[in-house]
Motif scaffolding. Sequence first.
Motif, PDB file in Angstrom:
ATOM      1  N   LEU A   1       0.834  -1.210   0.000  1.00  0.00           N
ATOM      2  CA  LEU A   1       0.000   0.000   0.000  1.00  0.00           C
ATOM      3  C   LEU A   1       0.861   1.249   0.000  1.00  0.00           C
ATOM      4  O   LEU A   1       2.018   1.215   0.420  1.00  0.00           O
ATOM      5  N   ARG A   2       0.260   2.319  -0.426  1.00  0.00           N
ATOM      6  CA  ARG A   2       0.929   3.616  -0.441  1.00  0.00           C
ATOM      7  C   ARG A   2       1.100   4.145   0.985  1.00  0.00           C
ATOM      8  O   ARG A   2       0.259   3.900   1.847  1.00  0.00           O
ATOM      9  N   LYS A   3       2.175   4.881   1.186  1.00  0.00           N
ATOM     10  CA  LYS A   3       2.398   5.512   2.495  1.00  0.00           C
ATOM     11  C   LYS A   3       1.588   6.804   2.580  1.00  0.00           C
ATOM     12  O   LYS A   3       1.674   7.637   1.686  1.00  0.00           O
ATOM     13  N   ILE A   4       0.788   6.923   3.618  1.00  0.00           N
ATOM     14  CA  ILE A   4       0.000   8.152   3.777  1.00  0.00           C
ATOM     15  C   ILE A   4       0.535   8.887   5.001  1.00  0.00           C
ATOM     16  O   ILE A   4       0.312   8.439   6.140  1.00  0.00           O
ATOM     17  N   PRO A   5       1.258   9.996   4.800  1.00  0.00           N
ATOM     18  CA  PRO A   5       1.850  10.702   5.936  1.00  0.00           C
ATOM     19  C   PRO A   5       0.780  11.029   6.980  1.00  0.00           C
ATOM     20  O   PRO A   5      -0.339  11.349   6.634  1.00  0.00           O
ATOM     21  N   PHE A   6       1.145  10.951   8.225  1.00  0.00           N
ATOM     22  CA  PHE A   6       0.293  11.244   9.390  1.00  0.00           C
ATOM     23  C   PHE A   6      -0.767  10.164   9.645  1.00  0.00           C
ATOM     24  O   PHE A   6      -1.050   9.821  10.774  1.00  0.00           O
TER      25      PHE A   6
ATOM     26  N   HIS B   1      -1.034   6.900   7.830  1.00  0.00           N
ATOM     27  CA  HIS B   1      -0.449   5.552   7.794  1.00  0.00           C
ATOM     28  C   HIS B   1       1.032   5.681   7.451  1.00  0.00           C
ATOM     29  O   HIS B   1       1.480   5.261   6.395  1.00  0.00           O
ATOM     30  N   ASP B   2       1.777   6.333   8.343  1.00  0.00           N
ATOM     31  CA  ASP B   2       3.204   6.546   8.093  1.00  0.00           C
ATOM     32  C   ASP B   2       3.976   5.339   8.607  1.00  0.00           C
ATOM     33  O   ASP B   2       4.447   5.313   9.736  1.00  0.00           O
TER      34      ASP B   2
END
Length: 154
Positions: free
Chosen positions: A85-90, A92-93
């Motif tokens: 999965l893509r990293k989502i700052p704040f 799902h970091d």
Amino acid sequence: MKTLIIYVSVHHGNTEKVAGAMANALAAQLLQVNEADASMLERYDLIGFGSGIYFGKHHESLLDFVDRLPILRNKKAFVFSTSGLRKIPFIHDFHKPLKQRLQRKGFDIISEFSCRGLDTYRATKLVGGVNRGRPDIRDLKQAEDFARGLLNRG
Ligand SMILES: Cc1cc2nc3c(=O)[nH]c(=O)nc-3n(C[C@H](O)[C@H](O)[C@H](O)COP(=O)(O)O)c2cc1C
């Protein structure tokens, strides 16, 4: 800048491809975590730490390696990963657990890189996995460009 890259890549060798591209671009020493030991780090100015993401964080063996390090001075670090999965700052970091450990050991984290990697874990196996063919040529080019960019940040 003398650079060492320490990585773990156990699922499909995805992170190993990225680590290899970065090591070429930086003329860096490349080691799997079980080949590295704390005393080596003294010889390098910049150290990269990377692995696949497993259950929301870097591989336990990489996190444990950092936990066992002494406090270091004047060391720069960068963090990288491949993931389903893509990293989502704040939100799902998934770099955070590793970054926190590195910061506790005194590292100055200068940058981070993440790209998708083939994932055939659990249900994704039924459809032949997600991110087939990744990391691809484009991902590896981005990893190289990222690595070259680090040289200007020394
Ligand atoms: C046991 C296991 C757990 C995983 N957990 C996650 C996860 O929490 N988040 C994610 O984005 N990807 C997850 N993945 C996908 C991997 O991060 C992805 O396939 C990665 O590119 C594997 O890198 P490697 O081939 O270098 O080991 C998981 C894969 C496995 C096998």
